[in-house]
Design a protein around this motif. Sequence first.
Motif, short mmCIF file in Angstrom:
data_model
loop_
_atom_site.label_atom_id
_atom_site.label_comp_id
_atom_site.label_asym_id
_atom_site.label_seq_id
_atom_site.Cartn_x
_atom_site.Cartn_y
_atom_site.Cartn_z
N GLU A 120 -62.67 -33.84 10.41
CA GLU A 120 -61.48 -33.59 10.87
C GLU A 120 -60.64 -34.92 10.20
N LEU A 121 -61.10 -36.03 9.94
CA LEU A 121 -60.49 -37.11 9.27
C LEU A 121 -60.47 -36.63 7.59
N VAL A 126 -52.36 -36.92 4.41
CA VAL A 126 -52.17 -38.02 3.94
C VAL A 126 -53.14 -38.30 2.61
N LEU A 127 -54.31 -37.48 2.56
CA LEU A 127 -55.18 -37.61 1.62
C LEU A 127 -54.94 -36.72 0.17
N ARG A 133 -58.68 -32.27 -0.51
CA ARG A 133 -59.31 -32.69 0.79
C ARG A 133 -60.28 -31.74 0.85
N LEU A 134 -60.54 -30.29 0.43
CA LEU A 134 -61.73 -29.58 0.30
C LEU A 134 -62.67 -30.03 -0.34
N ALA A 138 -66.52 -30.92 0.90
CA ALA A 138 -67.56 -30.39 0.44
C ALA A 138 -68.63 -31.47 0.18
N GLY A 139 -67.77 -32.44 -0.41
CA GLY A 139 -68.83 -33.78 -1.03
C GLY A 139 -69.40 -34.50 0.14
N LEU A 140 -68.85 -34.59 1.18
CA LEU A 140 -69.41 -35.37 2.38
C LEU A 140 -70.48 -34.40 2.99
N ALA A 141 -70.17 -32.94 3.22
CA ALA A 141 -71.18 -32.36 3.69
C ALA A 141 -72.57 -32.24 2.91
#
Length: 289
Positions: A120-121, A126-127, A133-134, A138-141
């Motif tokens: 969610e963050l 703002v990012l 943001r996508l 994807a990178g964090l996942a």
Amino acid sequence: MSFSDLLKADAALVQARLDAALALRAEVPVVQAMRYAVQGGKRLRAFLVLESARLHGISPEAAVSAAAAVEALHAYSLVHDDLPCMDDDDLRRGLPTVHVTWDEATAVLAGDALQTLAFELLCDPVLGKAERRLALVAGLAQASGAEGMVLGQALDIAAETADAPLTLPEITRLQAGKTGALICFSAEVGAILAGADRAPLRAYATALGLAFQIADDILDVEGDAAAVGKRVGKDAEAGKATFVSLLGLDGAKSRAAALIDEAEAALIPYGARAAALIDAARFVISRQS
């Protein structure tokens, strides 16, 4: 500003963002446990996010939601890692773990909710542009899922019942997922936000993440529980293969130092602008917790 002061300033900025995100109307145990879980810690991953952003001309305020996302994801992993079905720890950051303070079900749910909060963050406008943001999502996942952190944890659990101790390549692969993947993503965030080449920061963080884990293994042998904030000596008691058990204490220290040299070399393209990231690398193997 000294590295120590910069680390503290970034930690305070990220904590404020997490507090705002967790100012939820429902005052129920799971929300209380979430707030508890995100308190304290070195915030090294958040620092890497914010410093990689600064390196690309992006202000901390414009990147803080990504830093808070990483810390929420990291907190979830610690809450679940401490559970009786995983590492069964009763102390984290000098305080009783979430499942000890509440109960196992609350700890599982708090971890689940912190994981979803992270994504969610990353949707915070703002990012920047939607495609950036996508890319963050994807990178964090990828860093936290079955090819990253979860894979590392699964390999760690499997090693506990394996017929033979892990070899050095096997433990390196395990820790590259369990510890290194999230550190790598954190260091790449600034480049993702700027649409820049991630390769130098990826090389830096790959070496840094491995050095971080070796330092943890050393602290498990030499560290003081009060300073470390969790039980020490547990790996030796369990007969787990670690970098120290495989390389010896002096060998592990030498390997960690060599990895920090590799991390610093990867930052040469950035010149003097990478000074704080170099300080972070040196901090990783000199820390006491």
